[in-house]
Design a protein around this motif. Sequence first.
Motif, PDB file in Angstrom:
ATOM      1  N   HIS A   1       1.251  -0.463 -10.665  1.00 52.76           N
ATOM      2  CA  HIS A   1       0.109  -0.137  -9.797  1.00 52.76           C
ATOM      3  C   HIS A   1      -0.805  -1.358  -9.635  1.00 52.76           C
TER       4      HIS A   1
ATOM      5  N   LEU B   1       0.735  -4.078  -7.424  1.00 50.95           N
ATOM      6  CA  LEU B   1       0.693  -3.718  -6.004  1.00 50.95           C
ATOM      7  C   LEU B   1      -0.720  -3.890  -5.436  1.00 50.95           C
ATOM      8  N   LEU B   2      -1.726  -3.530  -6.222  1.00 46.46           N
ATOM      9  CA  LEU B   2      -3.114  -3.730  -5.781  1.00 46.46           C
ATOM     10  C   LEU B   2      -3.425  -5.218  -5.622  1.00 46.46           C
TER      11      LEU B   2
ATOM     12  N   HIS C   1       0.833  -1.208   0.000  1.00 47.80           N
ATOM     13  CA  HIS C   1       0.000   0.000   0.000  1.00 47.80           C
ATOM     14  C   HIS C   1       0.869   1.260   0.000  1.00 47.80           C
TER      15      HIS C   1
ATOM     16  N   THR D   1       3.995   1.566  -0.927  1.00 50.18           N
ATOM     17  CA  THR D   1       4.719   1.646  -2.201  1.00 50.18           C
ATOM     18  C   THR D   1       3.799   2.171  -3.295  1.00 50.18           C
ATOM     19  N   ASP D   2       2.572   1.661  -3.334  1.00 49.06           N
ATOM     20  CA  ASP D   2       1.611   2.106  -4.343  1.00 49.06           C
ATOM     21  C   ASP D   2       1.295   3.585  -4.176  1.00 49.06           C
ATOM     22  N   THR D   3       1.175   4.038  -2.946  1.00 47.19           N
ATOM     23  CA  THR D   3       0.908   5.459  -2.692  1.00 47.19           C
ATOM     24  C   THR D   3       2.018   6.316  -3.289  1.00 47.19           C
TER      25      THR D   3
END
Length: 123
Positions: A78, A81-82, A46, A48-50
């Motif tokens: 993205h 990561l999700l 989360h 990292t995705d942010t």
Amino acid sequence: LAAPHPALCPGQAFTELQAKVMDTQQKVKLADLQIEQLTKTKKHAHLTDTEVMMLVDETRMYEGVGRMFILQPKGVIHNQLLEKQRIAEEKIKELEQKKSYLERSVKEAEDNIREMLMARRAQ
């Protein structure tokens, strides 16, 4: 945990129940450790995705594959990561259900042990 076999003598049944309780308690601890690790994995993905989403779309991003890195578009990173977060969440839910079942089993076995001890005292 099932009740001990009726053909067992009381001492054997008691020992068997104690062993099952200890084994099940260890499984509960293992589930706790796995849940903790998956929670960390989910949080890392989360965060990292942010950070990734704050970058411009043209930013060159690389996916680590073994000992090499592959250039990937921002959208692919993205989505990965999700997906990592989704999988971790599913596994956490499964482990929590398993842990709940194990905890109920421990309680039932402990109740059986208490009943056996009370029956011994009554004799």
